[in-house]
Design an enzyme around this catalytic site. Sequence first.
Site, mmCIF file in Angstrom:
data_model
loop_
_atom_site.group_PDB
_atom_site.id
_atom_site.type_symbol
_atom_site.label_atom_id
_atom_site.label_comp_id
_atom_site.label_asym_id
_atom_site.label_seq_id
_atom_site.Cartn_x
_atom_site.Cartn_y
_atom_site.Cartn_z
ATOM 1 C CD1 TRP A 57 86.017 -72.271 61.986
ATOM 2 C CD2 TRP A 57 84.165 -71.167 61.373
ATOM 3 N NE1 TRP A 57 86.373 -71.343 61.024
ATOM 4 C CE2 TRP A 57 85.251 -70.658 60.642
ATOM 5 C CE3 TRP A 57 82.889 -70.622 61.155
ATOM 6 C CZ2 TRP A 57 85.121 -69.635 59.705
ATOM 7 C CZ3 TRP A 57 82.757 -69.609 60.224
ATOM 8 C CH2 TRP A 57 83.865 -69.120 59.516
ATOM 9 C CG MET A 58 85.916 -76.933 57.678
ATOM 10 S SD MET A 58 85.557 -78.556 56.952
ATOM 11 C CE MET A 58 84.014 -78.238 56.108
ATOM 12 C CG ASN A 59 88.751 -71.426 58.555
ATOM 13 O OD1 ASN A 59 88.667 -71.911 59.678
ATOM 14 N ND2 ASN A 59 89.771 -70.700 58.196
ATOM 15 C CG ASP A 60 91.678 -71.625 55.139
ATOM 16 O OD1 ASP A 60 90.587 -71.053 55.187
ATOM 17 O OD2 ASP A 60 92.765 -71.029 55.186
ATOM 18 C CD1 TRP A 120 95.133 -70.090 62.568
ATOM 19 C CD2 TRP A 120 95.769 -68.244 61.480
ATOM 20 N NE1 TRP A 120 94.435 -69.028 63.092
ATOM 21 C CE2 TRP A 120 94.802 -67.883 62.452
ATOM 22 C CE3 TRP A 120 96.307 -67.240 60.687
ATOM 23 C CZ2 TRP A 120 94.371 -66.562 62.634
ATOM 24 C CZ3 TRP A 120 95.879 -65.919 60.858
ATOM 25 C CH2 TRP A 120 94.918 -65.590 61.827
ATOM 26 C CB SER A 121 96.050 -72.547 56.173
ATOM 27 O OG SER A 121 94.666 -72.624 56.379
ATOM 28 N NE ARG A 184 96.607 -65.016 56.670
ATOM 29 C CZ ARG A 184 96.588 -63.709 56.939
ATOM 30 N NH1 ARG A 184 97.497 -63.190 57.733
ATOM 31 N NH2 ARG A 184 95.672 -62.926 56.411
ATOM 32 C CD GLU A 239 93.792 -64.928 53.956
ATOM 33 O OE1 GLU A 239 94.014 -65.088 55.165
ATOM 34 O OE2 GLU A 239 92.644 -64.892 53.477
#
Length: 580
Positions: A57-60, A120-121, A184, A239
């Site tokens: 998995w990859m997100n931001d 997180w980001s 965040r 976000e």
Amino acid sequence: MKNFAAQLLLVIIYFLINSRNGIEASTHDNNIDHIKYRIPEEQPYRTSYHFQPPQNWMNDPNAPMYYKGVYHLFYQHNPYAATFGDIIIWAHSVSYDLINWIHLNNALEPSDSFDINSCWSGSATILPGEKPAILYTGIDQNKHQVQNLAIPKNISDPFLREWQKHPQNPVMTPPSGVEENNFRDPSTAWHGKDGKWRVIIGAQNGDEGKTILYQSEDFVNWTVNPNPFFATDNTGVCECPDFFPVYINSTNGVDTSVENSSVRHVLKISYLTKQHDYYFVGRYVSGQEKFNPDVTFTGTSKDLRYDYGKFYASKSFFDYAKNRRILWGWVNESDTTQDDIEKGWAGLQTIPRQVWLDKSGKRLIQWPIEEVENLRNKQISITGKKLEGGSTLEISGITASQVDVEVLFDLPELENGEWLEDPSEVDPQLLCSKQYESRSGKIGPFGLLALASKDLTEQTAVFFQIYRTSNRYLCLMCSDQSRSSLRQDLDKTTYGTIFDIDSNLKTISLRTLIDKSIIESFGDGGKACITSRVYPLLAIEKDAHLYVFNNGSQSVVISQLDAWSMKQAEIGHEGNINCA
Ligand SMILES: *[C@@H]1O[C@H](CO)[C@@H](O)[C@H](O)[C@H]1NC(C)=O
Ligand SMILES: *[C@@H]1O[C@H](CO)[C@@H](O)[C@H](O)[C@H]1NC(C)=O
Ligand SMILES: *[C@@H]1O[C@H](CO)[C@@H](O)[C@H](O)[C@H]1NC(C)=O
Ligand SMILES: *[C@@H]1O[C@H](CO)[C@@H](O)[C@H](O)[C@H]1NC(C)=O
Ligand SMILES: *[C@@H]1O[C@H](CO)[C@@H](O)[C@H](O)[C@H]1NC(C)=O
Ligand SMILES: *[C@@H]1O[C@H](CO)[C@@H](O)[C@H](O)[C@H]1NC(C)=O
């Protein structure tokens, strides 16, 4: 036990193939069906020149930066599965050209109370003396969100492989008026004229989504500003805020700290409830630490977005090597979670885009970075070809599943456009779907049929249609996924946007980057962008075709069309780069 030798052989083949492709094989993977699925020939949707992790998995995108000759991209990653997970870490890759990538070891993993439940980001800032620093969100031992600081362990390592967490972490904890689980995504910091650093953080309090500003003299001790930097109601948490200056009347980028009469400012927010990246051009009032957008958020299709398809949690950086601002955005899958588990991966990044302010001063222009053109291979060109209403023309001789295509259309007189009674009432997404039902118009629909099967049962139509109103002209741009695949279990939402065009407009351009399961389109020189994900059954590999079409009653002329088969990018692990 009889099957054991055969299984072992398959596992060995799998390892050989995947190591050749720079895919890291996981050792606990002994499910044969799963393994067979992951052999590249049976991976028609894995991209060839878009950034993807080796697996899972990859997100931001996180902390993109240029530092001493090297581009860095960190990203949100679940190292254990192709789904979002309880533990998310910072993976890290480096590049000399933003297209070919070297995967390194993870940069940030949970280790201490202030990030034990995930990293997180966050963003990078280059501090004076050329010292990069990362601010990121930690999910702490209470599952609260806090901000942490990390700096390179060895500043002489050109790849900045290892990162050291600051002993004073967390450097920010949820202040009053901010929910502790909605605090965040620190932005890149900027340096004010008073010598203080400023950074904004995404937050929420009840119905109010906001970004809040912190200031610091030393980057470690941060003080919250009591008034929100920017706030909107009923949008969920703001976000991944991104805040940067853009030059007036120049395509050049500018460092994040510049603030003078040559620039305007842009604030981008990823609204959680909308799942889209919205941006606002406006004025930064530095003394008051406030951002005043020229146009306020309406919650309608009039709001400006980077991309009217799939594109989220984006982040930009100033590339001082080439004096440009570059934008990265995450593109998720449109298939099911089960499909992702079977593919063994989920999530792409767009081709990095250069961004600048349009001459009108009202919107941004985006264009794929010039480096992607180094992958252009075999070229096909068409000039001065008339496309009568109802005609379709195949662009043959290129690899249609992996192509970069640019078309310039000559338009007929705009007065011939379709009449639109009340443009303020128009929902472009709906109009794009309606358009598909009626299947015809006056000027347009005309454009491309991407990832199409020979018989056109599968096709993704990317097109324009021109409208006129009592006092202006408008261009509708659509990406219609409704016929993109014979498969049923996919999100096939049709995307669209509508924008003003000059009454003297004689031509309109469309550039589309097609790569197996992603279609990135740039309309009218990058004024409007739409990214979609499609998973055709028939239109894969050599059976994918590309067409230009015109379904309007008026003919249009292909003034110039160039299409290039694209080479595969070299993306692999350190010491194991895939030389395709
Ligand atoms: C730091 O990186 C440089 C360049 O790669 C290397 O020569 C040096 O040994 C590294 N120092 C440490 C302490 O690892
Ligand atoms: C942190 O900064 C604030 C505001 O500038 C200041 O009042 C405070 O003394 C600083 N604290 C430390 C430990 O440096
Ligand atoms: C604004 O800052 C930029 C970057 O430092 C500089 O090139 C430009 O000349 C400045 N403009 C004004 C009006 O000072
Ligand atoms: C991810 O994909 C799903 C399914 O297509 C979609 O509903 C959702 O909005 C997407 N999220 C983002 C952030 O793009
Ligand atoms: C850019 O320059 C043009 C012509 O010089 C001018 O009409 C336009 O207003 C300028 N744009 C902005 C945002 O100032
Ligand atoms: C173009 O028109 C034809 C004939 O009506 C129709 O079959 C086809 O679906 C249309 N294509 C698009 C992309 O609208």
